[in-house]
Write a protein that holds these residues in place. Structure first.
Motif, PDB file in Angstrom:
ATOM      1  N   UNK A  30     -17.404  36.801  73.825  1.00  0.00           N
ATOM      2  CA  UNK A  30     -17.437  36.181  75.152  1.00  0.00           C
ATOM      3  C   UNK A  30     -16.268  36.700  75.997  1.00  0.00           C
ATOM      4  N   UNK A  31     -15.100  36.794  75.376  1.00  0.00           N
ATOM      5  CA  UNK A  31     -13.909  37.218  76.112  1.00  0.00           C
ATOM      6  C   UNK A  31     -13.900  38.733  76.336  1.00  0.00           C
ATOM      7  N   UNK A  32     -14.311  39.493  75.330  1.00  0.00           N
ATOM      8  CA  UNK A  32     -14.371  40.953  75.498  1.00  0.00           C
ATOM      9  C   UNK A  32     -15.254  41.315  76.688  1.00  0.00           C
ATOM     10  N   UNK A  33     -16.384  40.644  76.761  1.00  0.00           N
ATOM     11  CA  UNK A  33     -17.330  40.941  77.823  1.00  0.00           C
ATOM     12  C   UNK A  33     -16.729  40.574  79.180  1.00  0.00           C
ATOM     13  N   UNK A  34     -16.081  39.423  79.231  1.00  0.00           N
ATOM     14  CA  UNK A  34     -15.383  39.030  80.458  1.00  0.00           C
ATOM     15  C   UNK A  34     -14.332  40.082  80.810  1.00  0.00           C
ATOM     16  N   UNK A  35     -13.529  40.443  79.822  1.00  0.00           N
ATOM     17  CA  UNK A  35     -12.427  41.386  80.059  1.00  0.00           C
ATOM     18  C   UNK A  35     -12.937  42.725  80.579  1.00  0.00           C
ATOM     19  N   UNK A  36     -14.036  43.180  80.013  1.00  0.00           N
ATOM     20  CA  UNK A  36     -14.556  44.478  80.440  1.00  0.00           C
ATOM     21  C   UNK A  36     -14.807  44.491  81.945  1.00  0.00           C
ATOM     22  N   UNK A  37     -15.569  43.501  82.427  1.00  0.00           N
ATOM     23  CA  UNK A  37     -15.901  43.484  83.854  1.00  0.00           C
ATOM     24  C   UNK A  37     -14.697  43.083  84.697  1.00  0.00           C
ATOM     25  N   UNK A  38     -13.855  42.241  84.132  1.00  0.00           N
ATOM     26  CA  UNK A  38     -12.647  41.832  84.848  1.00  0.00           C
ATOM     27  C   UNK A  38     -11.720  43.029  85.069  1.00  0.00           C
ATOM     28  N   UNK A  39     -11.456  43.771  84.006  1.00  0.00           N
ATOM     29  CA  UNK A  39     -10.537  44.906  84.136  1.00  0.00           C
ATOM     30  C   UNK A  39     -11.141  46.010  85.004  1.00  0.00           C
ATOM     31  N   UNK A  40     -12.466  46.143  84.971  1.00  0.00           N
ATOM     32  CA  UNK A  40     -13.092  47.130  85.863  1.00  0.00           C
ATOM     33  C   UNK A  40     -12.785  46.804  87.317  1.00  0.00           C
ATOM     34  N   UNK A  41     -12.798  45.515  87.639  1.00  0.00           N
ATOM     35  CA  UNK A  41     -12.456  45.098  89.005  1.00  0.00           C
ATOM     36  C   UNK A  41     -10.959  45.225  89.254  1.00  0.00           C
ATOM     37  N   UNK A  42     -10.171  44.786  88.266  1.00  0.00           N
ATOM     38  CA  UNK A  42      -8.712  44.802  88.435  1.00  0.00           C
ATOM     39  C   UNK A  42      -8.179  46.232  88.576  1.00  0.00           C
ATOM     40  N   UNK A  43      -8.922  47.181  88.023  1.00  0.00           N
ATOM     41  CA  UNK A  43      -8.503  48.588  88.132  1.00  0.00           C
ATOM     42  C   UNK A  43      -8.481  49.024  89.596  1.00  0.00           C
ATOM     43  N   UNK A  44      -9.221  48.300  90.454  1.00  0.00           N
ATOM     44  CA  UNK A  44      -9.246  48.641  91.887  1.00  0.00           C
ATOM     45  C   UNK A  44      -8.139  47.927  92.659  1.00  0.00           C
ATOM     46  N   UNK A  45      -7.328  47.138  91.956  1.00  0.00           N
ATOM     47  CA  UNK A  45      -6.291  46.344  92.622  1.00  0.00           C
ATOM     48  C   UNK A  45      -5.311  47.231  93.371  1.00  0.00           C
ATOM     49  N   UNK A  46      -4.801  46.682  94.471  1.00  0.00           N
ATOM     50  CA  UNK A  46      -3.773  47.415  95.230  1.00  0.00           C
ATOM     51  C   UNK A  46      -2.428  47.364  94.512  1.00  0.00           C
ATOM     52  N   UNK A  47      -2.315  46.449  93.576  1.00  0.00           N
ATOM     53  CA  UNK A  47      -1.084  46.379  92.785  1.00  0.00           C
ATOM     54  C   UNK A  47      -1.169  47.437  91.679  1.00  0.00           C
ATOM     55  N   UNK A  83     -17.545  43.624  68.527  1.00  0.00           N
ATOM     56  CA  UNK A  83     -17.951  42.214  68.413  1.00  0.00           C
ATOM     57  C   UNK A  83     -19.454  42.066  68.686  1.00  0.00           C
ATOM     58  N   UNK A  84     -19.988  42.857  69.619  1.00  0.00           N
ATOM     59  CA  UNK A  84     -21.424  42.760  69.893  1.00  0.00           C
ATOM     60  C   UNK A  84     -22.234  43.133  68.658  1.00  0.00           C
ATOM     61  N   UNK A  85     -21.776  44.139  67.947  1.00  0.00           N
ATOM     62  CA  UNK A  85     -22.535  44.555  66.764  1.00  0.00           C
ATOM     63  C   UNK A  85     -22.533  43.425  65.726  1.00  0.00           C
ATOM     64  N   UNK A  86     -21.451  42.670  65.670  1.00  0.00           N
ATOM     65  CA  UNK A  86     -21.431  41.534  64.745  1.00  0.00           C
ATOM     66  C   UNK A  86     -22.329  40.396  65.222  1.00  0.00           C
ATOM     67  N   UNK A  87     -22.359  40.152  66.539  1.00  0.00           N
ATOM     68  CA  UNK A  87     -23.245  39.104  67.064  1.00  0.00           C
ATOM     69  C   UNK A  87     -24.685  39.422  66.642  1.00  0.00           C
ATOM     70  N   UNK A 142     -27.065  37.863  73.640  1.00  0.00           N
ATOM     71  CA  UNK A 142     -27.473  36.769  72.750  1.00  0.00           C
ATOM     72  C   UNK A 142     -28.991  36.735  72.568  1.00  0.00           C
ATOM     73  N   UNK A 143     -29.685  37.093  73.606  1.00  0.00           N
ATOM     74  CA  UNK A 143     -31.149  37.136  73.480  1.00  0.00           C
ATOM     75  C   UNK A 143     -31.558  38.183  72.435  1.00  0.00           C
ATOM     76  N   UNK A 144     -30.963  39.338  72.554  1.00  0.00           N
ATOM     77  CA  UNK A 144     -31.236  40.417  71.605  1.00  0.00           C
ATOM     78  C   UNK A 144     -30.907  39.975  70.173  1.00  0.00           C
ATOM     79  N   UNK A 145     -29.920  39.086  70.062  1.00  0.00           N
ATOM     80  CA  UNK A 145     -29.473  38.639  68.743  1.00  0.00           C
ATOM     81  C   UNK A 145     -30.184  37.362  68.306  1.00  0.00           C
TER      82      UNK A 145
END
Ligand SMILES: [Fe+2]
Ligand SMILES: [Fe+2]
Lengths: 252, 313
Positions: free
Chosen positions: A103-120, A141-145, A207-210
């Motif tokens: 759950x967190x890895x997936x959040x982080x992936x899309x979060x960091x993709x956005x944060x990479x565009x930060x002006x900071x 983690x997805x492969x384990x799910x 989760x559907x796939x799993x």
């Protein structure tokens, strides 16, 4: 709220979340379900604590009050910690650890993709480095799910139970407050609504796939944006901070 | 007889310092000795993760947490290389682990001592990894190829661990009064157990003769112990700490230190399962393996289903 205050709190939020999650994951080291997996999960923990370190160092420099990353990590109380509640929950069995992590890895992936565009530039630099790491974590983690969902009845049930219990903590991932408002205006922070859409799509497909079912109409827990936590965080900190608190003059 | 030719080839390889590889013929006692030695070593790496892992969640700085976590992970990696090397000798990982879990196989006794303070993490890296290097350097040229190659990688990382351990000790020894006391206390408790890592005195050591011939041992226990003391005493002095041995004295004639032997009666007790942490260590390994059973079963069931789908398609 000044931009500096907002940036400090924002960076702390990210740093604390990574630190507490890494702390929890590291409890598995030496106790994993088999050797290769023990090493893989420890790798994830190492990446995450490394990210926490970078973020807390940055938070310390943003604050500019002569506190170090270690001061922030080891000399704040639970009511001053901004980590997401989901990170502080006990590891539970391996299904629970992996479901939380996915759950967190997936959040982080899309979060960091956005944060990479930060002006900071510091934040975008940390984000860019993390994207690579998190991509690998999510693959793992997805492969384990998938294996849990489709493996045995036992593994399926364990993963489903974990998902049922953890889902109530996912609302917090997308909460925004004044900190976000101030920084989004400056082009520094991520609009979590964008992340939420991508996350929901990705997670429901996974989760559907799993063959696992995301629970519906769940009342979401909240509090971490105000440093309100579950009962678990104070114990984590008591353990993690014991030495620096016991010997405040010591350097390690 | 054909086996005699094989044996000649094997002996020839030893004589010419060549490597014996998994497909080569080898005498049965050679194979058995190697399985025992390599798996003991692998088990030691895995069990060794426990006393050090004990401090990961309490490491006193972010940096030291990362360093320790990486170190413990390295030890797991060593275990993996070594199990893989042992498997080339025709024994399965399951069987090897079974021997550990039932107590049939041994692992290094040093890990049956507790890590009581943060200084123990420094002392273990500095002394225990240091002693391990001394024992293992010669194994990089062991006669069995997969073992020798695993040891090359392992020794490189162990040297790194030793430096990191010494760094922890340095910070403590040059830190506050309390930190220095912590460092001395750790040295007091780890000095003799570390000396035991080289094994019993030569006069009482079985297994040595063949091991020498097979290049899986090159120096005797006592020689290595002496070397270790000679190397370590100056480091103790640099730290401003004291070796817990009133008999320790430089001997100009032998260009080495005279020192007290560790308590070999205690050593025997620990080997027979009566050390302070024997039962806990074994219980922890058994619990992890037991708790992981459903995870491994799920992975296997999933792989099987995938194969069936693949074959059907
Ligand atoms: Fe090792
Ligand atoms: Fe090591």
């Amino acid at each position: 709220m000044t931009t500096q205050e907002a940036l400090f709190k924002y960076t702390l939020r990210l740093g604390d979340t990574n630190l507490i999650l890494g702390q929890r994951l590291s409890e598995w080291t030496g106790h994993g379900p088999f050797l290769e997996e023990d090493l893989a999960l420890t790798n994830i923990a190492l990446d995450i604590i490394g990210t926490a370190n970078s973020l807390l160092e940055y938070a310390a420099s943003v604050e500019n009050k002569e506190r170090t990353a270690d001061d922030l990590a080891f000399h704040r109380n639970d009511r001053q910690y901004y980590n997401l509640q989901i990170t502080e929950l006990p590891n539970g069995d391996y299904a629970r650890t992996i479901v939380r992590q996915a759950l967190i890895d997936c959040f982080d992936l899309y979060f960091y993709q956005e944060l990479a565009k930060s002006k900071d530039e510091t934040l975008s630099g940390i984000a860019n480095k993390s994207i690579r790491e998190v991509t690998y974590h999510l693959r793992h983690t997805s492969s384990w799910i998938e294996r849990f969902g489709d493996g045995t009845e036992d593994s399926h049930n364990k993963a489903q139970t974990a998902l049922n219990e953890l889902w109530q903590y996912t609302g917090e991932l997308f909460e925004m407050n004044e900190v976000d408002e101030v920084l989004i205006k400056e082009g520094v922070a991520v609009d979590l609504n964008i992340v939420k859409q991508k996350w929901e799509k990705h997670i429901s497909e996974l989760f559907q796939k799993s063959t696992l079912v995301i629970p519906e109409n769940v009342f979401m827990q909240t509090g971490s944006r105000k440093c309100i936590h579950t009962e678990h965080l104070a114990f984590i900190l008591a353990e993690m901070q014991a030495l620096p608190r016991m010997y405040p003059d010591a350097k390690w | 007889m054909e086996t005699i030719n094989f044996e000649n080839v094997f002996e020839g390889k030893l004589a010419k310092n060549e490597m014996v590889e998994p497909k080569d013929w080898m005498p049965e006692n050679y194979r058995k000795h190697l399985i025992r030695q390599i798996s003991q070593h692998a088990h030691s790496e895995i069990v060794g993760m426990l006393p050090e892992g004990n401090w990961i969640t309490r490491a006193p700085s972010l940096r030291s947490k990362i360093v320790l976590l990486a170190k413990v992970q390295d030890e797991g990696g060593h275990g993996l290389y070594l199990y893989t090397a042992a498997e080339t000798l025709g024994i399965s990982r399951d069987e090897l682990l079974d021997n550990l879990h039932t107590g049939k196989a041994k692992y290094s006794s040093i890990f049956n001592y507790p890590t009581l303070t943060w200084a123990d993490i420094g002392a273990v890296g500095w002394l225990v990894d240091g002693a391990a290097i001394m024992n293992q350097v010669m194994l990089q040229r062991a006669s069995y190829g997969p073992y020798a190659r695993a040891m090359v990688r392992i020794c490189k990382e162990e040297s790194f661990h030793q430096r990191q351990g010494f760094e922890v000790m340095t910070r403590l020894a040059f830190g506050t009064t309390e930190q220095k006391e912590m460092a001395q206390d750790a040295l007091n408790r780890w000095w003799y157990p570390t000396m035991m890592m080289f094994g019993p005195p030569d006069a009482e050591s079985p297994n040595s003769e063949n091991a020498m011939k097979w290049r899986i041992k090159r120096e005797t226990n006592d020689q290595l112990r002496q070397k270790f003391v000679n190397q370590t005493v100056p480091q103790v002095e640099y730290l401003g700490l004291t070796v817990p041995d009133a008999q320790l004295k430089w001997n100009e004639e032998k260009k080495g230190y005279d020192f007290s032997e560790p308590n070999w009666a205690e050593f025997k007790q620990i080997i027979s399962g009566n050390g302070p942490c024997n039962k806990e260590r074994l219980a922890a390994r058994n619990k992890a393996h037991h708790d992981g059973e459903w995870v491994r079963a799920a992975a296997m069931a999933h792989a099987k289903k995938k194969n069936e789908v693949y074959e059907a398609a």
